[in-house]
Write a protein that holds these residues in place. Structure first.
Motif, PDB file in Angstrom:
ATOM      1  N   LEU A 132       0.828  -1.205   0.000  1.00 16.90           N
ATOM      2  CA  LEU A 132       0.000   0.000   0.000  1.00 16.90           C
ATOM      3  C   LEU A 132       0.867   1.262   0.000  1.00 16.90           C
ATOM      4  N   ARG A 133       0.526   2.185  -0.900  1.00 20.76           N
ATOM      5  CA  ARG A 133       1.257   3.456  -0.993  1.00 20.76           C
ATOM      6  C   ARG A 133       0.441   4.640  -0.503  1.00 20.76           C
ATOM      7  N   THR A 134      -0.890   4.579  -0.686  1.00 20.01           N
ATOM      8  CA  THR A 134      -1.748   5.692  -0.300  1.00 20.01           C
ATOM      9  C   THR A 134      -2.901   5.161   0.534  1.00 20.01           C
ATOM     10  N   LEU A 135      -3.075   5.755   1.727  1.00 23.26           N
ATOM     11  CA  LEU A 135      -4.144   5.353   2.635  1.00 23.26           C
ATOM     12  C   LEU A 135      -4.943   6.592   3.019  1.00 23.26           C
ATOM     13  N   VAL A 136      -6.210   6.626   2.608  1.00 23.04           N
ATOM     14  CA  VAL A 136      -7.075   7.778   2.867  1.00 23.04           C
ATOM     15  C   VAL A 136      -8.068   7.394   3.961  1.00 23.04           C
ATOM     16  N   LEU A 137      -7.876   7.993   5.146  1.00 25.32           N
ATOM     17  CA  LEU A 137      -8.700   7.712   6.319  1.00 25.32           C
ATOM     18  C   LEU A 137      -9.507   8.934   6.745  1.00 25.32           C
ATOM     19  N   ALA A 138      -9.658   9.908   5.875  1.00 23.35           N
ATOM     20  CA  ALA A 138     -10.340  11.155   6.229  1.00 23.35           C
ATOM     21  C   ALA A 138     -11.758  10.884   6.731  1.00 23.35           C
ATOM     22  N   ASN A 139     -12.184  11.734   7.685  1.00 26.14           N
ATOM     23  CA  ASN A 139     -13.552  11.681   8.210  1.00 26.14           C
ATOM     24  C   ASN A 139     -13.872  10.354   8.876  1.00 26.14           C
ATOM     25  N   ASN A 140     -12.857   9.748   9.472  1.00 29.14           N
ATOM     26  CA  ASN A 140     -13.050   8.677  10.437  1.00 29.14           C
ATOM     27  C   ASN A 140     -12.661   9.238  11.809  1.00 29.14           C
ATOM     28  N   GLY A 141     -12.978   8.513  12.854  1.00 30.20           N
ATOM     29  CA  GLY A 141     -12.687   9.022  14.200  1.00 30.20           C
ATOM     30  C   GLY A 141     -11.405   8.470  14.786  1.00 30.20           C
ATOM     31  N   ILE A 142     -10.403   8.202  13.947  1.00 25.28           N
ATOM     32  CA  ILE A 142      -9.143   7.624  14.432  1.00 25.28           C
ATOM     33  C   ILE A 142      -8.568   8.504  15.533  1.00 25.28           C
ATOM     34  N   GLU A 143      -8.375   7.951  16.718  1.00 26.68           N
ATOM     35  CA  GLU A 143      -7.996   8.748  17.880  1.00 26.68           C
ATOM     36  C   GLU A 143      -6.500   8.770  18.144  1.00 26.68           C
ATOM     37  N   THR A 144      -5.766   7.823  17.599  1.00 22.87           N
ATOM     38  CA  THR A 144      -4.330   7.770  17.868  1.00 22.87           C
ATOM     39  C   THR A 144      -3.634   6.925  16.817  1.00 22.87           C
ATOM     40  N   VAL A 145      -2.338   7.159  16.638  1.00 29.32           N
ATOM     41  CA  VAL A 145      -1.494   6.279  15.826  1.00 29.32           C
ATOM     42  C   VAL A 145      -0.759   5.401  16.834  1.00 29.32           C
ATOM     43  N   GLY A 146      -1.309   4.236  17.095  1.00 31.21           N
ATOM     44  CA  GLY A 146      -0.912   3.489  18.277  1.00 31.21           C
ATOM     45  C   GLY A 146       0.012   2.323  18.046  1.00 31.21           C
ATOM     46  N   ASP A 147       1.072   2.504  17.292  1.00 30.51           N
ATOM     47  CA  ASP A 147       2.034   1.424  17.082  1.00 30.51           C
ATOM     48  C   ASP A 147       3.450   1.938  17.252  1.00 30.51           C
ATOM     49  N   SER A 148       4.356   1.027  17.504  1.00 29.23           N
ATOM     50  CA  SER A 148       5.771   1.375  17.651  1.00 29.23           C
ATOM     51  C   SER A 148       6.412   1.582  16.285  1.00 29.23           C
ATOM     52  N   GLN A 149       7.613   2.120  16.295  1.00 25.12           N
ATOM     53  CA  GLN A 149       8.339   2.330  15.045  1.00 25.12           C
ATOM     54  C   GLN A 149       8.569   1.010  14.327  1.00 25.12           C
ATOM     55  N   GLU A 150       8.963  -0.006  15.053  1.00 26.29           N
ATOM     56  CA  GLU A 150       9.232  -1.308  14.435  1.00 26.29           C
ATOM     57  C   GLU A 150       7.977  -1.874  13.775  1.00 26.29           C
ATOM     58  N   THR A 151       6.826  -1.742  14.452  1.00 22.61           N
ATOM     59  CA  THR A 151       5.582  -2.282  13.920  1.00 22.61           C
ATOM     60  C   THR A 151       5.138  -1.539  12.671  1.00 22.61           C
ATOM     61  N   LEU A 152       5.199  -0.197  12.698  1.00 25.55           N
ATOM     62  CA  LEU A 152       4.777   0.585  11.539  1.00 25.55           C
ATOM     63  C   LEU A 152       5.694   0.351  10.337  1.00 25.55           C
ATOM     64  N   GLN A 153       6.970   0.193  10.581  1.00 30.21           N
ATOM     65  CA  GLN A 153       7.900  -0.092   9.484  1.00 30.21           C
ATOM     66  C   GLN A 153       7.629  -1.460   8.877  1.00 30.21           C
ATOM     67  N   ARG A 154       7.217  -2.394   9.714  1.00 32.97           N
ATOM     68  CA  ARG A 154       6.941  -3.745   9.223  1.00 32.97           C
ATOM     69  C   ARG A 154       5.610  -3.817   8.479  1.00 32.97           C
ATOM     70  N   LEU A 155       4.587  -3.139   9.002  1.00 37.07           N
ATOM     71  CA  LEU A 155       3.257  -3.235   8.418  1.00 37.07           C
ATOM     72  C   LEU A 155       3.069  -2.350   7.190  1.00 37.07           C
ATOM     73  N   PHE A 156       3.725  -1.185   7.175  1.00 39.91           N
ATOM     74  CA  PHE A 156       3.525  -0.232   6.084  1.00 39.91           C
ATOM     75  C   PHE A 156       4.866   0.182   5.466  1.00 39.91           C
ATOM     76  N   PRO A 157       5.609  -0.763   4.915  1.00 41.05           N
ATOM     77  CA  PRO A 157       6.951  -0.449   4.411  1.00 41.05           C
ATOM     78  C   PRO A 157       6.955   0.444   3.174  1.00 41.05           C
ATOM     79  N   ASN A 158       5.821   0.533   2.470  1.00 41.13           N
ATOM     80  CA  ASN A 158       5.789   1.289   1.209  1.00 41.13           C
ATOM     81  C   ASN A 158       4.849   2.488   1.235  1.00 41.13           C
ATOM     82  N   LEU A 159       4.254   2.781   2.400  1.00 37.95           N
ATOM     83  CA  LEU A 159       3.275   3.863   2.474  1.00 37.95           C
ATOM     84  C   LEU A 159       3.943   5.214   2.235  1.00 37.95           C
TER      85      LEU A 159
END
Length: 435
Positions: A204-231
């Motif tokens: 995934l390169r583009t993620l559009v989450l506008a107008n949702n109620g996302i309250e936090t970006v709740g992951d560690s650096q290692e997790t985000l790098q692993r899950l979204f390496p191409n964002l």
């Protein structure tokens, strides 16, 4: 009479295409000409149709496919199909249409009533050629979404807006071809739901989450790098982010270049200038912020503003980014001319033959000046350019265009008696006749 009414209500894809693209509507041709052999009496298909490669039959009351052989003849060259705002509530009918369009690349099924209607996996292979799939406000289930993504090996863009999702059902099979996921205007709040997209769509390169109620970006650096390496792009506009720590975590996405984060609670207490500068200074790798490209000058100004904004705070309250920027620029003294420069100045604003004296707040930005002038002079919302003309320097340097919306007016050294020239945007330059 009743049977005639029912027959009129159940409209087919073949019937609508025949009505819209026949030679009566396009007597000089439109798209690819298709000659149809004389039809049986009562058939909706005309003898000669003109179909473009992009067929739009939205809001036509379509509920059924119609004769498959006619679809195959009519749509042999069609690549894009818009079926939005119809009455398709049966995947079997949709499959009858799609299976007879061999080169279909784009499919829009938005606003069709597909809630509670599941797509059988045995029928899903017919979508294998689709690269862009739009399912906005269909209330399609996650099970059907997963069935589609498992059988569309070339799918690159998926639109799932307005489907009232408050959770994400994880698929056991990933879709490595997907590059863009547009899932705005749903009911997502917990980041644990968002992280599932990383597992399902690893490229995934583009993620559009506008107008949702996302309250936090709740992951560690290692997790985000692993899950979204191409964002590379994330849109969190009108989300529920309320802490600077969430903005800092965006830097954990290893390839992130674009961020949209307007309308979040975190930024509400700040002015427009403070929002832009503080947000940009926290995102060192971002090249596009809230839709605007970031220049080298904009970044340096924002980072210097960030240092001065926080430098009088207690040591324990300083954000981590502050120390990084101090190591880059050093400890900065307050701007020497902040208290010496007048807070307001009066300039002549010229719009055609009209000249008006206007009092400016020099702390305002160019964007705020545009807004002020539009209200004062009843200017059009778009299609204008602003030029600053210094009374003392105009013979030497000429007009200077006010381009950067985030730049403060005082940085142009505007003085009493100077001039702001408003010209239509279609003029390629500011000619001497305007001065």
């Amino acid at each position: 009479m009743e049977s005639s009414f029912d027959e009129e209500e159940v409209r087919t894809f073949v019937q609508v295409v025949s009505e819209k693209y026949n030679a009566d509507n396009f007597p000089y041709g439109h798209g690819v000409g298709i000659v149809i052999l004389p039809s049986p009496p009562g058939s909706p298909v005309k003898e000669h149709l003109f179909l473009p490669s992009s067929v739009v039959v939205n809001n036509c009351g379509i509920r059924k496919a119609g004769d498959k052989s006619y679809i195959a003849t009519l749509c042999a060259h069609v690549m894009e199909l818009d079926l939005s705002h119809n009455q398709l509530d049966d995947w079997a009918e949709i499959c009858s249409i799609v299976s007879n369009i061999p080169h279909l690349d784009f499919l829009n099924l938005s606003m069709n009533p597909l809630s509670g209607v599941e797509l059988e996996p045995s029928m899903a292979d017919i979508f294998s050629r689709v690269r862009q799939l739009v399912l906005i406000n269909t209330r399609v289930s996650w099970e059907t979404v997963h069935t589609l993504t498992r059988h569309t090996p070339e799918l690159e863009e998926l639109f799932l807006c307005l489907n009232q999702y408050n959770t994400v059902s994880e698929s056991p099979t990933s879709c490595p071809s997907l590059r863009l996921l547009h899932i705005s205007d749903n009911l997502l709040q917990d980041w644990t739901e968002v992280r599932k997209f990383g597992l399902m769509f690893p490229c995934l390169r583009t993620l559009v989450l506008a107008n949702n109620g996302i309250e936090t970006v709740g992951d560690s650096q290692e997790t985000l790098q692993r899950l979204f390496p191409n964002l590379r792009s994330i849109n969190l506009t009108n989300s529920g982010l309320s802490k600077w720590e969430d903005i800092e975590r965006l830097n954990f996405f290893p390839k992130l270049e674009e961020v949209k984060a307007k309308g979040i609670p975190l930024l509400q207490p700040y002015s427009d200038h403070e929002r832009h500068s503080l947000l940009l200074a926290q995102l060192p790798s971002v090249m596009v912020l809230n839709g605007g490209e970031v220049s080298k000058e904009d970044r340096e100004a924002a980072e210097r503003f960030f240092i001065r904004y926080y430098q009088d705070c207690p040591q324990e309250e300083l954000p981590p980014r502050y120390h990084v920027l101090v190591s880059k620029y050093g400890h900065l003294a307050p701007l020497a001319d902040v208290d010496l420069r007048p807070r307001r100045t009066v300039v002549d604003v010229r719009w055609g033959d009209r000249v008006v004296a206007v009092s400016l707040h020099l702390e305002h930005t160019v964007a705020e000046l545009r807004k002020q002038l539009r209200a004062l002079l009843q200017l059009p919302n778009n299609g204008i350019r602003l030029f600053f003309i210094s009374r003392e320097m105009c013979s030497v340097v000429g007009p200077e265009e006010l381009k950067s919306g985030a730049r403060a007016l005082h940085s142009y050294r505007i003085r009493d008696g100077d001039e702001i020239l408003v010209v239509p945007k279609d003029k390629s330059r500011c000619s001497s006749s305007h001065i």
